[in-house]
Structures are given as C-alpha cells and as structure tokens.
Design a protein around this motif. Structure first.
Motif, mmCIF file in Angstrom:
data_model
loop_
_atom_site.group_PDB
_atom_site.id
_atom_site.type_symbol
_atom_site.label_atom_id
_atom_site.label_comp_id
_atom_site.label_asym_id
_atom_site.label_seq_id
_atom_site.Cartn_x
_atom_site.Cartn_y
_atom_site.Cartn_z
ATOM 1 N N TYR A 22 0.819 -1.190 -0.098
ATOM 2 C CA TYR A 22 0.120 0.022 0.066
ATOM 3 C C TYR A 22 1.006 1.067 0.043
ATOM 4 O O TYR A 22 1.696 1.407 0.937
ATOM 5 N N LYS A 23 1.073 1.993 -0.952
ATOM 6 C CA LYS A 23 1.660 3.325 -1.053
ATOM 7 C C LYS A 23 3.045 2.991 -0.991
ATOM 8 O O LYS A 23 3.690 3.968 -0.437
ATOM 9 N N THR A 24 3.398 1.743 -1.449
ATOM 10 C CA THR A 24 4.956 1.728 -1.321
ATOM 11 C C THR A 24 5.533 1.128 -2.730
ATOM 12 O O THR A 24 4.536 0.301 -3.354
ATOM 13 N N PHE A 25 6.646 1.441 -3.092
ATOM 14 C CA PHE A 25 7.070 1.217 -4.511
ATOM 15 C C PHE A 25 8.536 0.688 -4.469
ATOM 16 O O PHE A 25 9.380 0.797 -3.865
ATOM 17 N N ASP A 26 8.587 0.071 -5.753
ATOM 18 C CA ASP A 26 9.912 -0.165 -6.196
ATOM 19 C C ASP A 26 10.660 1.207 -6.714
ATOM 20 O O ASP A 26 10.909 1.164 -8.027
ATOM 21 N N LYS A 27 11.149 2.063 -5.942
ATOM 22 C CA LYS A 27 11.509 3.239 -6.304
ATOM 23 C C LYS A 27 12.396 3.851 -5.167
ATOM 24 O O LYS A 27 12.152 3.740 -4.036
ATOM 25 N N ARG A 28 13.576 4.198 -5.644
ATOM 26 C CA ARG A 28 14.580 4.736 -4.578
ATOM 27 C C ARG A 28 14.104 6.414 -4.500
ATOM 28 O O ARG A 28 13.494 6.836 -5.323
ATOM 29 N N GLN A 29 14.553 6.831 -3.151
ATOM 30 C CA GLN A 29 14.194 8.222 -2.990
ATOM 31 C C GLN A 29 14.695 9.254 -4.038
ATOM 32 O O GLN A 29 13.967 10.356 -4.152
ATOM 33 N N ASP A 30 15.665 8.999 -4.439
ATOM 34 C CA ASP A 30 16.341 10.134 -5.344
ATOM 35 C C ASP A 30 15.850 9.829 -6.925
ATOM 36 O O ASP A 30 16.241 10.493 -7.889
ATOM 37 N N GLU A 31 14.937 8.829 -7.280
ATOM 38 C CA GLU A 31 14.483 8.712 -8.472
ATOM 39 C C GLU A 31 13.158 9.240 -8.650
ATOM 40 O O GLU A 31 12.223 9.320 -7.727
ATOM 41 N N ILE A 32 12.672 9.640 -9.988
ATOM 42 C CA ILE A 32 11.391 9.979 -10.451
ATOM 43 C C ILE A 32 11.120 9.158 -11.754
ATOM 44 O O ILE A 32 11.940 8.739 -12.395
ATOM 45 N N ILE A 33 9.859 9.264 -11.746
ATOM 46 C CA ILE A 33 9.285 8.587 -13.118
ATOM 47 C C ILE A 33 9.554 9.538 -14.272
ATOM 48 O O ILE A 33 8.905 10.652 -14.183
ATOM 49 N N THR A 34 10.328 9.308 -15.186
ATOM 50 C CA THR A 34 10.514 10.217 -16.257
ATOM 51 C C THR A 34 9.683 9.771 -17.750
ATOM 52 O O THR A 34 9.548 10.598 -18.545
ATOM 53 N N GLU A 35 9.528 8.530 -18.031
ATOM 54 C CA GLU A 35 8.804 8.259 -18.914
ATOM 55 C C GLU A 35 7.942 6.865 -18.776
ATOM 56 O O GLU A 35 8.124 6.124 -17.819
ATOM 57 N N ILE A 36 6.483 6.874 -19.424
ATOM 58 C CA ILE A 36 5.871 5.729 -19.295
ATOM 59 C C ILE A 36 5.466 5.429 -20.797
ATOM 60 O O ILE A 36 5.202 6.015 -21.517
ATOM 61 N N SER A 37 5.727 4.000 -20.949
ATOM 62 C CA SER A 37 5.501 3.626 -22.413
ATOM 63 C C SER A 37 4.579 2.422 -22.392
ATOM 64 O O SER A 37 4.632 1.579 -21.439
ATOM 65 N N PHE A 38 3.807 2.400 -23.644
ATOM 66 C CA PHE A 38 2.652 1.258 -23.639
ATOM 67 C C PHE A 38 2.374 0.716 -25.220
ATOM 68 O O PHE A 38 2.740 1.751 -25.991
ATOM 69 N N GLU A 39 1.996 -0.454 -25.388
ATOM 70 C CA GLU A 39 1.986 -0.991 -26.825
ATOM 71 C C GLU A 39 0.330 -0.418 -27.081
ATOM 72 O O GLU A 39 -0.556 -0.700 -26.317
ATOM 73 N N LEU A 40 -0.038 0.293 -28.049
ATOM 74 C CA LEU A 40 -1.032 0.502 -28.623
ATOM 75 C C LEU A 40 -1.887 -0.647 -28.996
ATOM 76 O O LEU A 40 -1.466 -1.644 -29.536
ATOM 77 N N PRO A 41 -3.199 -0.723 -28.676
ATOM 78 C CA PRO A 41 -4.158 -1.706 -28.873
ATOM 79 C C PRO A 41 -4.469 -2.101 -30.360
ATOM 80 O O PRO A 41 -5.577 -1.609 -30.842
ATOM 81 N N THR A 42 -3.505 -2.415 -31.154
ATOM 82 C CA THR A 42 -3.633 -2.736 -32.599
ATOM 83 C C THR A 42 -3.723 -3.936 -33.218
ATOM 84 O O THR A 42 -3.491 -5.090 -32.037
ATOM 85 N N ASN A 43 -3.755 -4.362 -34.213
ATOM 86 C CA ASN A 43 -3.623 -5.674 -34.882
ATOM 87 C C ASN A 43 -4.645 -6.739 -33.952
ATOM 88 O O ASN A 43 -4.315 -7.746 -33.763
ATOM 89 N N GLY A 44 -5.896 -6.248 -34.050
ATOM 90 C CA GLY A 44 -7.010 -7.176 -33.522
ATOM 91 C C GLY A 44 -6.987 -6.926 -31.986
ATOM 92 O O GLY A 44 -7.945 -7.594 -31.174
#
Length: 467
Positions: free
Chosen positions: A329-351
């Motif tokens: 709950y509200k805990t993450f695999d993230k160090r204190q000096d890290e930030i999220i800089t990008e989020i990537s995902f595959e577009l739902p295409t090809n069926g």
C-alpha cells in the motif's frame, strides 16, 4: 523569482514556492473573487484560467488554483474573475448567468464564469455538450443545474459565430473578454523567462494529489517542481509504442489524435477521470506515483502492459513493468532520488481490443468504488492474449496475472468467462470501507469483468447469458 501576468498586471514574487496559486491571489493580491471551498479540486469555487505559450501560440485552460503550486504559473497568464470584468458592463458569460437566473448565493458563480469564459477562449466546436463539459468541475448547491445549463446554451449559441481565424479579436469585439487580452501573447513572449529549477527531494507535478494529501505540510518540504520541464513533457510514438513523458496531462492524452484514432472510446474513458480543471493539470506520473489502489489511469496502463522509466539524480535510468512497481500500500520499487520520467505502452492494434469500466457514486468527478480495464486479442474464437487490471479490490492497483494466464489459449465463450471470473475472485482482497462492503466490491468486480466481454464481443457474448 517567479514571474507571471495576473489579470492585467505583471507579478514578480519571491513568495515561498510551495504557496498555492489560490492563497497567493487571495492573500497577497487581495483578489477575493476566487473562493476557498474544498481545497481538494472538487468544488470548482477556486477555478482560474491559465494562459501559456505553446508552439508559439497563446492557449488557455481552466485549473483549480487550490492545487496549483505557484511555480507552475511561472511565465504564464493567470486570470481570476476580476480579470474578466469589462469596463462598464457584464461579459457574455456573466450576462448569460444573469439572464438565465444561474446564480443565487453567488459563492460558486466566479468559478462557473471562469470556466465558461475558458470555454469561449478555447472552443472550436461550441456545442451545448462541449459547453456543459467545460463546467464539469464546478459545483452549485443553490440553483440546480438547469439554469446554469441554459446559461451555457446561450453562451454556446453566441459562440457559433466565433471567427476561428482571429478568435481573440472576435472575443474582445463581442464582449466575451476585456480588450487587454489582445496584448497578452506579446507580453508573455517579452517576459525574460527563466524556468523555476529546484532540486528538492519531493517531486511535484500538477499538485492534484500531493496538495490534497499534504497541503498543511508542504511548506516544510523541499520540493522539486517538474510540471513545466521540457524534458518531462510530450507524447511520442515509435512504431506501435506510445511514449509519455511524466508531466503529460490527462488533457494532453484526450487531445492526442493518434490515441483518439487508435483506441475506440478513448475520449469517453478519460472523461471518467475527474473533471476538466483537474485533467488540465493532473500528470500521468503523479497518478502512478500517488499509488492509490483506485487510480483510474494506473488501471488503464496496467491493462496496456505499461513500462516505467525511472531516473535518479545522477541521470542513471532503469526500467520496470508498471505491474512490478507497487510493493504494498503506497510503497514502490523506487529509490528516494528517483522520479518517473517516461511511461510507455503498446497501442491496442492488430486485433487487440481495449475497454475501461468504472463504478462510483456519481458518474463524473468521483473516486471509483471499483474500476477495471482489459486488453484482449481473440483470433478464430480463441483468446490468444489477455491483460486484466482492477482497482479498489486490494491494497494496490491489481494486475490480475492469474486471470490473464487462465484466459490465454481458451475458447472465447460464456463458459470460459464464467470460469475466469472464479479465478479473478481468488486474486481479489477487497475490504469494507466508505465506498462499499467487501461483498459489494466483489460483486462489482464480477460485473465489470463480465461487462468487458459484453462491450467488446457483442457478436459472441450476450448479457443475458452471463448475468
């Protein structure tokens, strides 16, 4: 030094950066038309307009000033209701509210007027539906909404004549905004703009989560303001992969033509996320890093197999799957000096087919009791691949790996879906709280899961066969 134009006045201030825009305009500039209501972005009484230069042009959006950190308006134009007054008469939005009896006690009226004027400034399709959508972040408890809807309709009707080639000149000539708006773009470009760079340990984007949770504590924290950093803004595509920089807002996603064309109902899904003033400033990384078990966009991204890029102070990066980011709950695999800089995902295409469902006490501007998303590929009646997520049914946003594994390779049939729902239930651990009992949330989980298939495969799956 933070610099911006407030109505028609250039502001230069060394005020503590953690100050909210609401507190600054009320207590430092004595502009009391911007009201203090919920301080959580729900009521809209504090709504202001924020104009900024994007791609060489001045663009306006509505925003909840109670959740906007002062540095986030650096180099921009902030408009309160006082800044919308004409010299000797009401502007068109104000007049529409009077004509249609849209105001009673008046506490909510400045927020409504600001949102309506924001619609006038931005509307390219001035339909009644769009006009009403523009005030979806404003709440009134006196008049009932029909009178305000009639005021919005009156405004929309007049905006049908708007000159889209010279919109600002037309708006000034037709008494929608004061004439000083004509010079704002030139004045903003003339400001000696310096980005407000800090190196605090607590990152903050749009402020829509952090200021709700820690408003009284933030003055004691060392914050790192990320909202306007060029390196953290933008949407790009590499092949079938969509890459979001961390300060991308929900509105950015709603307006992206590739996403709108690729994902059916994309605009409608995202309209279920909060309200227009919040979507205008809420960042995607903020929604993820808040860690809410019912974060709407987190649930959407989990079903899209999203991947995060984390970057530390030394500019070292690493990647991990979003489903592996939450450790409790509200805990993450993230160090204190890290930030999220990008989020990537595959577009739902090809069926692939995608669907998002949400149940809450009111349709818009509300936190989900349970929400769910699915991305699924079926070929020749066989489920080749499926990814299912659900919120409000455990301490973290759930990627239902057991359900996904069960569905893969199975025939797309009512029997398969009913069996999969039993697997799904084994992966849920809801608790009874203000949003419903454990039994109610399990029932919602069942119904939303069934709803995905009814929505996506109407030719094969019928409601009466599942329910």
């Amino acid at each position: 030094m933070i610099q911006f134009i407030l109505n028609n006045q250039l502001i230069k201030t060394d005020k503590q950066a953690s100050t909210t825009l609401l507190d600054f305009v009320r207590y430092e500039e004595n502009l009391r038309g911007t009201k203090i209501g919920c301080r959580e972005g729900d009521c809209g009484a504090c709504t202001v307009l924020i104009g900024s230069i994007k791609n060489g042009k001045l663009e306006y959006l509505s925003a909840t000033s109670c959740l906007t950190p002062l540095p986030n308006v650096n180099g921009k134009h902030v408009v309160t209701v006082e800044g919308l007054n004409l010299t000797d008469k009401l502007n068109q939005a104000q007049q529409a509210m009077v004509d249609c009896s849209g105001t009673q006690c008046g506490f909510c009226t400045p927020g409504f007027v600001n949102s309506m004027c924001g619609f006038a400034l931005t509307a390219t399709e001035p339909t009644l539906e769009n006009a009403i959508s523009a005030i979806d972040g404003n709440i009134c408890r006196c008049t009932g909404y029909k009178t305000i809807e009639r005021a919005s309709a009156q405004l929309a009707e007049k905006l049908k004549k708007k000159d889209q080639e010279k919109p600002m000149s037309w708006l000034v000539e037709n008494e929608f905004v004061p004439d000083y708006f004509l010079n704002i773009e030139e004045r903003l470009k003339a400001i000696e703009f310096k980005s407000f760079d800090t190196n605090g340990m607590i990152p903050i984007g749009g402020g829509t989560d952090l200021y709700v949770q820690k408003h009284d504590d933030l003055h004691e924290f060392d914050l790192d303001y990320l909202f306007d950093k060029d390196s953290l803004n933008g949407i790009s595509f590499v092949g079938n992969t969509c890459i979001l920089k961390s300060s991308t807002t929900v509105t950015d996603l709603m307006q992206n033509e590739i996403l709108l064309q690729t994902i059916p109902n994309w605009h409608q899904y995202l309209k279920l996320l909060s309200s227009t003033p919040i979507r205008n400033i809420a960042t995607i990384a903020g929604n993820i890093a808040n860690g809410s078990p019912i974060g709407d966009f987190t649930i959407i991204l989990l079903a899209m197999k999203a991947k995060l890029t984390l970057t530390d102070k030394a500019n070292q990066t690493r990647q991990l799957m979003l489903k592996d980011f939450y450790t409790g709950y509200k805990t993450f695999d993230k160090r204190q000096d890290e930030i999220i800089t990008e989020i990537s995902f595959e577009l739902p295409t090809n069926g692939f087919r995608f669907n998002f469902e949400k149940v809450c006490k009111r349709q818009y501007l509300d936190i989900a009791s349970v929400n769910s998303a699915i991305s699924i590929l079926a070929k020749d009646g066989i489920i080749a691949e499926a990814h299912v997520s659900m919120g409000g049914v455990g301490p973290i946003p759930k990627y239902l790996s057991g359900t996904a594994e069960f569905l893969a390779g199975k025939m797309l049939s009512v029997a398969t879906i009913k069996e999969a729902e039993q697997v799904l239930q084994s992966g849920l651990s809801p608790i009874s709280d203000a949003r419903g009992t454990e039994a109610y949330k399990r029932l919602l989980g069942r119904q939303l899961f069934f709803g995905h298939f009814i929505e996506l495969f109407p030719e094969t799956i019928k409601m009466e066969d599942l329910l």
